[in-house]
Design a protein around this motif. Structure first.
Motif, PDB file in Angstrom:
ATOM      1  N   ALA A  81       7.467  15.648  -2.576  1.00 39.69           N
ATOM      2  CA  ALA A  81       7.517  15.264  -1.169  1.00 39.69           C
ATOM      3  C   ALA A  81       6.999  16.395  -0.297  1.00 39.69           C
ATOM      4  N   VAL A  82       6.219  16.022   0.712  1.00 41.69           N
ATOM      5  CA  VAL A  82       5.701  16.974   1.703  1.00 41.69           C
ATOM      6  C   VAL A  82       5.948  16.385   3.083  1.00 41.69           C
ATOM      7  N   ASP A  83       6.529  17.182   3.964  1.00 42.50           N
ATOM      8  CA  ASP A  83       6.774  16.754   5.342  1.00 42.50           C
ATOM      9  C   ASP A  83       5.643  17.249   6.228  1.00 42.50           C
ATOM     10  N   VAL A  84       5.034  16.326   6.961  1.00 44.46           N
ATOM     11  CA  VAL A  84       3.889  16.626   7.813  1.00 44.46           C
ATOM     12  C   VAL A  84       4.329  16.434   9.265  1.00 44.46           C
ATOM     13  N   THR A  85       4.212  17.510  10.059  1.00 44.18           N
ATOM     14  CA  THR A  85       4.648  17.462  11.453  1.00 44.18           C
ATOM     15  C   THR A  85       3.453  17.684  12.369  1.00 44.18           C
ATOM     16  N   ALA A  86       3.222  16.740  13.268  1.00 47.09           N
ATOM     17  CA  ALA A  86       2.153  16.894  14.246  1.00 47.09           C
ATOM     18  C   ALA A  86       2.590  17.874  15.323  1.00 47.09           C
ATOM     19  N   GLY A  87       1.633  18.623  15.868  1.00 48.27           N
ATOM     20  CA  GLY A  87       1.926  19.589  16.914  1.00 48.27           C
ATOM     21  C   GLY A  87       1.987  18.936  18.278  1.00 48.27           C
ATOM     22  N   SER A  88       1.378  19.578  19.244  1.00 45.87           N
ATOM     23  CA  SER A  88       1.452  19.089  20.624  1.00 45.87           C
ATOM     24  C   SER A  88       0.526  17.913  20.900  1.00 45.87           C
ATOM     25  N   ALA A  89      -0.282  17.538  19.904  1.00 48.79           N
ATOM     26  CA  ALA A  89      -1.170  16.368  20.053  1.00 48.79           C
ATOM     27  C   ALA A  89      -1.011  15.472  18.836  1.00 48.79           C
ATOM     28  N   ASP A  90      -1.330  14.193  18.999  1.00 48.08           N
ATOM     29  CA  ASP A  90      -1.291  13.286  17.862  1.00 48.08           C
ATOM     30  C   ASP A  90      -2.227  13.804  16.765  1.00 48.08           C
ATOM     31  N   ALA A  91      -1.809  13.648  15.507  1.00 46.84           N
ATOM     32  CA  ALA A  91      -2.666  13.965  14.371  1.00 46.84           C
ATOM     33  C   ALA A  91      -3.174  12.658  13.783  1.00 46.84           C
ATOM     34  N   THR A  92      -4.474  12.560  13.618  1.00 48.79           N
ATOM     35  CA  THR A  92      -5.073  11.323  13.109  1.00 48.79           C
ATOM     36  C   THR A  92      -5.819  11.584  11.817  1.00 48.79           C
ATOM     37  N   GLY A  93      -5.898  10.525  10.995  1.00 45.20           N
ATOM     38  CA  GLY A  93      -6.612  10.626   9.727  1.00 45.20           C
ATOM     39  C   GLY A  93      -6.061  11.715   8.828  1.00 45.20           C
ATOM     40  N   VAL A  94      -4.752  11.765   8.701  1.00 47.65           N
ATOM     41  CA  VAL A  94      -4.110  12.851   7.966  1.00 47.65           C
ATOM     42  C   VAL A  94      -4.139  12.568   6.474  1.00 47.65           C
ATOM     43  N   ARG A  95      -4.668  13.493   5.726  1.00 47.25           N
ATOM     44  CA  ARG A  95      -4.672  13.410   4.260  1.00 47.25           C
ATOM     45  C   ARG A  95      -3.943  14.619   3.692  1.00 47.25           C
ATOM     46  N   VAL A  96      -3.121  14.371   2.679  1.00 48.43           N
ATOM     47  CA  VAL A  96      -2.322  15.429   2.068  1.00 48.43           C
ATOM     48  C   VAL A  96      -2.594  15.455   0.577  1.00 48.43           C
ATOM     49  N   SER A  97      -2.839  16.644   0.060  1.00 46.36           N
ATOM     50  CA  SER A  97      -2.990  16.825  -1.379  1.00 46.36           C
ATOM     51  C   SER A  97      -2.293  18.112  -1.772  1.00 46.36           C
ATOM     52  N   LEU A  98      -2.271  18.370  -3.069  1.00 43.95           N
ATOM     53  CA  LEU A  98      -1.629  19.568  -3.596  1.00 43.95           C
ATOM     54  C   LEU A  98      -2.570  20.285  -4.549  1.00 43.95           C
ATOM     55  N   ALA A  99      -2.660  21.599  -4.410  1.00 47.72           N
ATOM     56  CA  ALA A  99      -3.341  22.427  -5.399  1.00 47.72           C
ATOM     57  C   ALA A  99      -2.299  22.857  -6.417  1.00 47.72           C
ATOM     58  N   ALA A 100      -2.559  22.592  -7.696  1.00 45.80           N
ATOM     59  CA  ALA A 100      -1.574  22.815  -8.745  1.00 45.80           C
ATOM     60  C   ALA A 100      -2.167  23.705  -9.837  1.00 45.80           C
ATOM     61  N   THR A 113       7.487  13.850  12.595  1.00 40.45           N
ATOM     62  CA  THR A 113       7.289  14.228  11.192  1.00 40.45           C
ATOM     63  C   THR A 113       7.227  12.985  10.324  1.00 40.45           C
ATOM     64  N   ARG A 114       6.285  13.000   9.399  1.00 39.24           N
ATOM     65  CA  ARG A 114       6.197  11.942   8.380  1.00 39.24           C
ATOM     66  C   ARG A 114       6.290  12.588   7.013  1.00 39.24           C
ATOM     67  N   ARG A 115       7.062  11.967   6.129  1.00 42.50           N
ATOM     68  CA  ARG A 115       7.154  12.473   4.748  1.00 42.50           C
ATOM     69  C   ARG A 115       6.193  11.675   3.881  1.00 42.50           C
ATOM     70  N   VAL A 116       5.389  12.386   3.114  1.00 45.98           N
ATOM     71  CA  VAL A 116       4.486  11.744   2.169  1.00 45.98           C
ATOM     72  C   VAL A 116       4.852  12.230   0.774  1.00 45.98           C
ATOM     73  N   GLU A 117       4.555  11.405  -0.214  1.00 41.87           N
ATOM     74  CA  GLU A 117       4.812  11.778  -1.598  1.00 41.87           C
ATOM     75  C   GLU A 117       3.496  11.833  -2.356  1.00 41.87           C
ATOM     76  N   VAL A 118       3.298  12.926  -3.037  1.00 39.97           N
ATOM     77  CA  VAL A 118       2.072  13.149  -3.796  1.00 39.97           C
ATOM     78  C   VAL A 118       2.415  13.080  -5.275  1.00 39.97           C
ATOM     79  N   GLY A 119       1.641  12.293  -6.016  1.00 41.73           N
ATOM     80  CA  GLY A 119       1.891  12.179  -7.451  1.00 41.73           C
ATOM     81  C   GLY A 119       1.471  13.449  -8.181  1.00 41.73           C
ATOM     82  N   VAL A 120       2.370  13.965  -9.029  1.00 44.81           N
ATOM     83  CA  VAL A 120       2.100  15.203  -9.771  1.00 44.81           C
ATOM     84  C   VAL A 120       2.606  15.048 -11.198  1.00 44.81           C
ATOM     85  N   THR A 121       1.768  15.410 -12.157  1.00 42.18           N
ATOM     86  CA  THR A 121       2.168  15.447 -13.560  1.00 42.18           C
ATOM     87  C   THR A 121       1.925  16.846 -14.095  1.00 42.18           C
ATOM     88  N   PRO A 122       2.985  17.595 -14.386  1.00 39.90           N
ATOM     89  CA  PRO A 122       2.785  18.928 -14.949  1.00 39.90           C
ATOM     90  C   PRO A 122       2.139  18.851 -16.334  1.00 39.90           C
TER      91      PRO A 122
END
Length: 1015
Positions: A786-805, A825-834
């Motif tokens: 899980a990753v929590d994404v919080t927009a600052g003082s302006a709307d955030a658009t087209g938000v993409r979240v990934s993880l470097a592993a 804040t929006r919580r997104v879940e990124v699929g990860v397989t160790p």
């Protein structure tokens, strides 16, 4: 088993006793008196006054005499001789010759004499004789509430205390000193206590925020009680103190003008060091001095910086083949050092054979005070008298004046989380006493663990001087010994330390002018911040003015309570900006992440990509790491780094000025001035690499009015000789600039048009990332992070979240988010397989987000868990997620034994033997993963019979953050204590053994027959 520290001190007892007969101790500082007064005696009324010269005044009070001598407009000395006979046991040892005294004047005001310079007035009240100091504008700095007093062996000054007055100083005060001493007692003496609460390398000096400082010119122990009133005493029947007027930095400057500015170390002295015994090492088996070269080779093989090595240990470990050893180390870009063994009589020959570092230990500095200062000066001078090198010494005990000849070392300690915690305030606090170079061994000499070593190395990379000590712990402690991930993390911080040498060396040079060392408490740079003097800032410090370091000192991946003072601060790793004053809780700090912040406006000179300062060539680039905000500058200092030629003017300086908007959009200009001065090896021309943290791409980049080519990728930039590239995915967006080779004797300008100050064109609009703590994955099994994404003082658009592993892991990015409203804040879940072979334990992932107009990143910690038990399981057969131990490693199915691995005996409690279990030593913490499948834990606990009846500990079982069971105090004579604890489906269980009497000798706690009942 005897305490390792106690054993070590015993080895040098004979040597110290022999030296005491030769060198004067504190007792020699006492003045002769006609008769010992039975009780406290105070100075009486003034009976005579004499202005003997233009700057020296004598006041008589019966048999007693006081003398006031002005040294400078803001510096003077008060002496008191109770019997009228002035003495000075320090002679010319500490106080250096000063310039001509200032112009002074005096007036008789009836009730007092006033002794004045252009800056201060000292009032000497007549009935009784009392002193008070005032600035020229009439502001009172201090006043005695009663006259100077004495007993048969003590003199005391008593001063009033201001309502908000704070106090600092006393030299190295372990575990304290970077926050105020108000309402505390500070001992200034040699106590041979190198742990929390000890005070090695004491200095009889303190400063006050009321605008003054005091140095007691003595070799006697001092006690400062900063209560109401303030009482400062020295163990001698003479009073001798120098006073300085000004703010903290000014007072430190005046004090070090009097007693000596800090020395300038050779540049290799600011690189890491390594120390071990190589000749007939009792802990490591038969070895020879030349074996040190193989260790130096290993540093080079592992691409790890190391500037010098001590190749004996001064405790029965001699040396051989010095010239050959020195030559071998030099091939790996290292210099040879030696511990003293029983004196300095062989130093000349040792230096001629290649010695460049002298470590003065208990066998030589003995009882400290004058003896320690003499040793520091003699070793320093011995190196310089027999080579063209700079003197460079380390000492565990010293005194005022030692700042001009060596590094002050905090002594033998055992690596642990507590060790990290109390060392943080120690070194920054010592700076307030003019000690510019103070340090301790990475993860101590004894104890420690891979994790505490890594955490300790991280923050000590931001100290000027540091070393690792091998040979006394269960295994060697070089930074490559622990395997991955520790080796890679340690390498990265050592390489960062190496790259920052130009920054650190410039501050080291500054210390030779100002007396202020590179490592600083917040209270020094932010004296008007009320939190800087308090515990809010105790566990952090500044390196120079630009880096704020907040070490992790607990076994956690989250750092709370980071205080950032006034200004804009940038997270070094993510580029996130913070506006101070503010306190950060929940800072994500995986094992590879030191909480580190840079002040906006910083322009940091760096040497990129080197392992040793000797890797630099005539064509090597100079890098500037710039965080543009308003007007700022930095002056780089350079010399040959090794010889003493700089003392006769062979050095150069180059200043960089940055002009940028205070916030938001605009042009950024970097003006690099012509380098002034010459020295052997000075670069006549060099390329410059600039990193500018703007958060926005410029329209153009110009060097001297000529446009540079914009490159279309980081790979293209890396290959190009010149050009620029905007890396949107690097720390919120950075502009990378390469210039051609430019003459150093000519100024040049780099201009970024239509960009912004640090923080971007729209400050506060950046997206920030965070992650819940305690996220766990299973090796080879698909999971979610899980990753929590919080927009600052302006709307955030087209938000993409990934993880470097890590390599071998697979990541499935989350679906794009069309819009995150400002401030939400929006919580997104990124699929990860160790990876299937991922080792159990903590791993670092880097969360990356892109969105309309920007990018953000954040390091987060996840844990890979071993398979949980599927049936009843012995604790000694499980994977141990953590295994901290007080002495040596904890043992599986053996007692703790000694410091080595697998050196214990069969587990035995009260005559009963156990085939299975854990042998530990307080303080110990062993963590296992039960995954919610175990219902109970059983064991028998006690102190192993190998201890023969002593020791005192308590055992506890903790699960998922809760204490489930704690034993009563258990001694070596106690009956065995049975343990039967319901686990209630806990996932993580800690088995702890804790010392209960502050004497860890013999604390061999056994978890005998330790078993988990699992389904």
């Amino acid at each position: 088993m005897q305490s390792p520290i106690r054993t070590r001190v015993a080895l040098v007892g004979a040597a110290v006793l022999g030296l005491l007969a030769v060198f004067a101790g504190p007792g020699s500082a006492q003045a002769d008196v006609a008769a010992d007064p039975p009780t406290d005696t105070s100075v009486g009324d003034v009976t005579g006054f004499e202005a003997a010269s233009g700057s020296v005044f004598t006041l008589r009070a019966g048999a007693a005499e006081a003398r006031v001598s002005f040294v400078a407009d803001d510096t003077f000395r008060i002496e008191l001789a109770p019997n009228g006979d002035f003495t000075d046991p320090t002679g010319s040892d500490i106080v250096l010759p000063q310039g001509s005294p200032p112009a002074t004047r005096w007036k008789d005001r009836g009730d007092r004499y006033e002794l004045s310079t252009a800056k201060v007035t000292l009032r000497a009240f007549k009935s009784p004789l009392r002193f008070a100091l005032y600035k020229a504008d009439g502001t009172q700095l201090w006043a005695e509430t009663k006259p100077l007093s004495w007993t048969k062996d003590t003199t005391t000054q008593t001063l009033s205390r201001g309502a908000a007055e704070q106090f600092y100083g006393g030299g190295m005060q372990n575990g304290r000193g970077n926050t105020s001493h108000r309402d505390r007692t500070v001992q200034v003496s040699v106590d041979d206590n190198w742990n929390d609460g000890g005070h090695p390398n004491s200095v009889p000096f303190y400063l006050s925020t009321a605008g003054y400082g005091v140095f007691r010119n003595t070799y006697a122990p001092n006690t400062y009680v900063f209560g109401q009133p303030v009482t400062t005493s020295a163990k001698e029947q003479r009073f001798d103190a120098y006073y300085f007027a000004g703010d903290a930095k000014h007072v430190i400057g005046d004090y070090t003008q009097l007693t000596g500015k800090p020395f300038l170390p050779p540049v290799y002295g600011l690189e890491p060091g390594d120390s071990d015994c190589y000749l007939h090492n009792a802990n490591r088996g038969e070895r020879h001095t030349l074996d040190a070269v193989a260790v130096a080779d290993a540093y080079k093989t592992h691409d790890m910086p190391n500037g010098w090595m001590l190749v004996n240990d001064g405790y029965g470990c001699g040396y051989e083949n010095l010239p050959e050893t020195s030559a071998g180390l030099q091939k790996d870009a290292m210099h040879m050092g030696l511990w003293t063994e029983d004196g300095l009589d062989k130093l000349a020959d040792q230096v001629k054979a290649g010695q460049r570092v002298a470590k003065l230990d208990v066998a030589w500095v003995g009882d400290g005070y004058q003896h320690a200062l003499d040793g520091c000066k003699a070793a320093y001078q011995g190196i310089e008298a027999n080579s063209d090198a700079r003197g460079f010494t380390w000492a565990p005990e010293s005194w005022s004046g030692a700042q001009r000849c060596g590094v002050q070392w905090s002594g033998d300690q055992s690596g642990s989380w507590d060790y990290i915690r109390w060392q943080i305030p120690t070194y920054a606090g010592a700076t307030l006493s003019g000690l510019a170079y103070t340090s301790g061994d990475i993860d101590g000499i004894f104890g420690g663990s891979p994790k505490t070593y890594t955490r300790d190395l991280q923050w000590k990379s931001f100290l000027p001087a540091v070393m690792t000590m091998d040979g006394w712990a269960a295994s060697d402690k070089q930074p490559y010994q622990y395997g991955e991930p520790y080796t890679s993390i340690n390498r990265s911080y050592l390489k960062l330390k190496e790259s920052l040498l130009p920054y650190m060396y410039s501050y080291a040079h500054e210390a030779t002018k100002t007396g202020v060392g590179p490592v600083r408490p917040l209270a020094l740079e932010y004296p008007d911040d009320p939190k800087a003097a308090t515990d809010a800032a105790k566990y952090e410090f500044l390196t120079g003015e630009d880096f704020l370091v907040a070490p992790v000192y607990r076994d956690t991946t989250v750092r709370d309570g980071i205080y950032l003072p006034q200004g804009t601060w940038i997270d070094y790793w993510s580029g996130r900006t913070y506006q101070g004053p503010t306190t950060i809780d929940g800072y994500s700090a995986p094992l590879d992440t030191l909480p580190l912040f840079v002040k906006a406006g910083a322009a940091v000179p760096m040497w990129p990509g080197i392992r040793s300062y000797q890797d630099r060539t005539a064509s090597s680039p100079l890098a500037w790491d710039i965080y543009p905000q308003g007007r700022s500058s930095f002056q780089l200092y350079e010399d040959d780094g090794v010889t003493r030629a700089h003392r006769t003017g062979a050095f150069a300086t180059q200043r960089a000025d940055v002009l940028a908007p205070q916030r938001g959009p605009g042009d950024v200009t970097v003006q690099v001035g012509a380098e002034k001065g010459q020295f052997t090896g000075k670069q006549q021309a060099r390329p410059y690499h600039l990193t500018l943290h703007t958060g926005s791409a410029p329209a153009t980049v110009e060097v001297q009015g000529h446009r540079l080519a914009r490159l279309d990728s980081k790979a293209a930039y890396d290959k190009a000789a010149t050009g620029w590239f905007y890396d949107a995915g690097d720390r919120g967006g950075v502009v990378l600039v390469k210039t051609a080779s430019l003459r150093t004797d000519r100024a040049f300008e780099v201009r970024l048009k239509d960009t912004s100050a640090v923080g971007g064109r729209a400050p506060g609009a950046a997206v920030t990332l965070a992650a819940p703590t305690g996220q766990e994955l299973a090796a080879g099994a698909p999971g979610k992070v899980a990753v929590d994404v919080t927009a600052g003082s302006a709307d955030a658009t087209g938000v993409r979240v990934s993880l470097a592993a890590p390599a071998g892991w697979t990541v499935t990015p989350s679906a794009a988010l069309d819009r995150i409203p400002a401030g939400t804040t929006r919580r997104v879940e990124v699929g990860v397989t160790p990876a299937k072979d991922a080792a159990p334990g903590e791993s670092t992932l880097t969360a990356n987000s892109t969105y309309g107009g920007g990018s953000s990143q954040q390091r987060i910690a996840v844990s890979v868990m071993p398979a949980p038990p599927s049936g009843d399981t012995w604790a000694s057969d499980m994977v141990w997620l953590t295994s901290a131990n007080g002495y040596g490693p904890p043992e599986r199915d053996r007692s703790n034994g000694e410091s080595g691995a697998a050196d214990g005996h069969p587990l035995t409690l009260a005559g009963t033997g156990y085939a299975k279990g854990i042998g530990a030593h307080a303080d110990s913490d062993i963590e296992v993963y039960t995954g919610g499948r175990c219902t109970a834990f059983t064991a028998d606990v006690g102190i192993d019979d190998e201890i023969n009846g002593y020791g005192e500990v308590a055992f506890s079982v903790e699960a998922d953050g809760k204490v489930l069971w704690t034993s009563p105090k258990v001694t070596g004579a106690s009956a065995t204590v049975p343990v039967n604890v319901a686990l209630g489906g806990a996932r993580h269980v800690h088995l702890k053994v804790t010392d209960t009497n502050n004497a860890k000798s013999g604390d061999h706690g056994d978890w005998a027959g330790a078993k988990f009942s699992c389904a």
